[in-house]
Enzyme design. Sequence first.
Site, PDB file in Angstrom:
ATOM      1  CD  GLU A   1      -1.877   2.285   1.295  1.00 49.81           C
ATOM      2  OE1 GLU A   1      -1.800   3.041   0.294  1.00 49.81           O
ATOM      3  OE2 GLU A   1      -1.709   2.690   2.443  1.00 49.81           O
TER       4      GLU A   1
ATOM      5  CB  CYS B   1      -1.603   6.881   1.401  1.00 48.94           C
ATOM      6  SG  CYS B   1      -2.757   5.904   2.352  1.00 48.94           S
TER       7      CYS B   1
END
Length: 494
Positions: free
Chosen positions: A250, A284
Site C-alpha cells: 500500500e 496516502c
Amino acid sequence: MTELFDALGLTEAVTGGPLAVHSPIDGARIASVAVTDPADMPAVIARAQAAFRLWREVPAPRRGELVRLLGEELRAAKADLGALVTLEAGKIASEGLGEVQEMIDICDFAVGLSRQLYGLTIASERPGHRMMETWQPMGPCAVISAFNFPVAVWAWNAALALVCGDPVIWKPSEKTPLTAMASMRILNRALARFGDAPEGLVQLVVGGPQIGEALVTSADVPIVSATGSTRMGRIVGPKVAERFGRAILELGGNNAMIVAPSADLDMAVRAIVFSAVGTAGQRCTTLRRLIVHHSIRDELMGRLLRAYASLPVGDPRAPGTLVGPLIDEGSRSRMLAALDRARAEGGEVHGGAPVEGVPGGAYIRPAIVLMPAQTGVVREETFAPILYVMGYDTLDQAIAMQNDVPQGLSSCIFTLNLREAEAFLSAAGSDCGIANVNIGPSGAEIGGAFGGEKDTGGGRESGSDAWRGYMRRQTNTVNWSASLPLAQGVRFDF
C-alpha cells in the site's frame, strides 16, 4: 506526558535506548527507546514459525476470540492511545482518537470474519467426485507500517492475519515506535486474558533498514505487508517476489477530485478542505489534485481561499486546531521545494507559508496552487498539504487527466448528474482502487478493501475479502465412487 506513559505501561521503556523519539508538536525529545539487534532477527522469525505450527491448529472462531479481547482492551485504552498518537505523530486530537477507533472497528470485523472463512463447492465433471475450495493459514506475516497511521495500519493487518491463522511480526516506523510499543502492551493484556496463545504469536521489532531487510528476504516470512512510499515499494516488492513470497503493498497516492457543473459546492468545499488538509496532508488518500469544470472554477477557488484562510494551524492538542505540524523539518522543506517548482511550472500559489510563533514544530499553512496544466510536479506525490487546481471542459477530459498519473489509490467526483457518476465508476472511468461519488477521497471505512493500482502497489488491506491475502487457497477433489475416471476424458488403461 509522564501520566500518559504510566497509563500505557511505557514508563520503563522510554529511557536509555539509542533511538531518540521526538514529538512533531514542538520537536522535543520525548523518549529514547531500545532497538532490535539485527543479529536477533533469525530468532524472532523462528519464534514466529514455531507459533504458526501451533496457531494454525486453533479453530478460527477461537482465534477470533483473541481479536475480540484486543478490541475490548483497545476500547478501554482509547483515550490514552489516541493521545499518544497525537503526541508522537502530530495528529489533531479527534484524528488520534479516530485512528484508535479504526483499530476497534477492524477487530469487530475480524471477529465476525473468524466464522466466515468460506470456500466453494465446485461441480466435478467426473461422476462420484466432489470438488471444493478451502483456505488455509499461510505463515508469519510481517507488517511494516508508516508514521502517518502508526497503529491503525498494523491493526488492519494483524486482526485479519490472526484470525486467518498467521503470526505477526511488526516493524513500525522509526519515527513512531512509542505508539507501537503501547499497542503491544494493550495486546499483551488481551493475550493474558486469552490464556493459551503460543509464544511469539505477535512480536514487535524496532529498527532501521537491516531489520526490514531481514523480514523482506526471509523465506520463513511468506507474507510481507508494507505501507509507505512508492520508492520503498520498489525495493520491497522485487525482493519478496524473488523468493516467491507474497507482498501486500500500500504505497503512494496522488488522489484527485473532479467537480462537475452540477456539484453541490457547499458539500464539495467541506470535502475538499478535510481531504486536502486533514492530518496536515500526510495521508496516502489526501486530496492532491482538484479538477474543476471551467464554468465553476473561479467560484470554487474563491470559496476555498476563504475556507483556507480560516483554518487554525497549531498545536494539535489545543481545542479548535484543525491543522497540526508536519512530521519533521525535512517534510516542510520538501513542501516548500515543491511550491517553488510549481511556481517555475506556471503555478499561482496561495498559502504555503511557514507558521511563525509556534515553537519547535514544522508548522506550515496549507497551500492551494492554481496550475495551467498537469505538469511534472503535479504528477508527483508531495506528502504535505498542497492542493493543485486545474480546469476541464468535458468529463472525458477530466477522467483522462485524473488517470494520467503514476499512482492509482483514491479518487472521487462531485456531481448530481447520474450519467456522470456512473461513467466515473465504469470500466472507462477512474482507474483507482477507491472511487467515490459525492464524498472525498480521504477517510475510508474498514468495511471495504483498502488499496490501489499502478504505483500504489496493488495490495489490499482491511475489509471485504482482503483476508484472502493472508491465506493460501487449496482446491480439493474427493472421489467417493468405486472407479477412477480421469478428467477431460483421458484414457490410461494398462
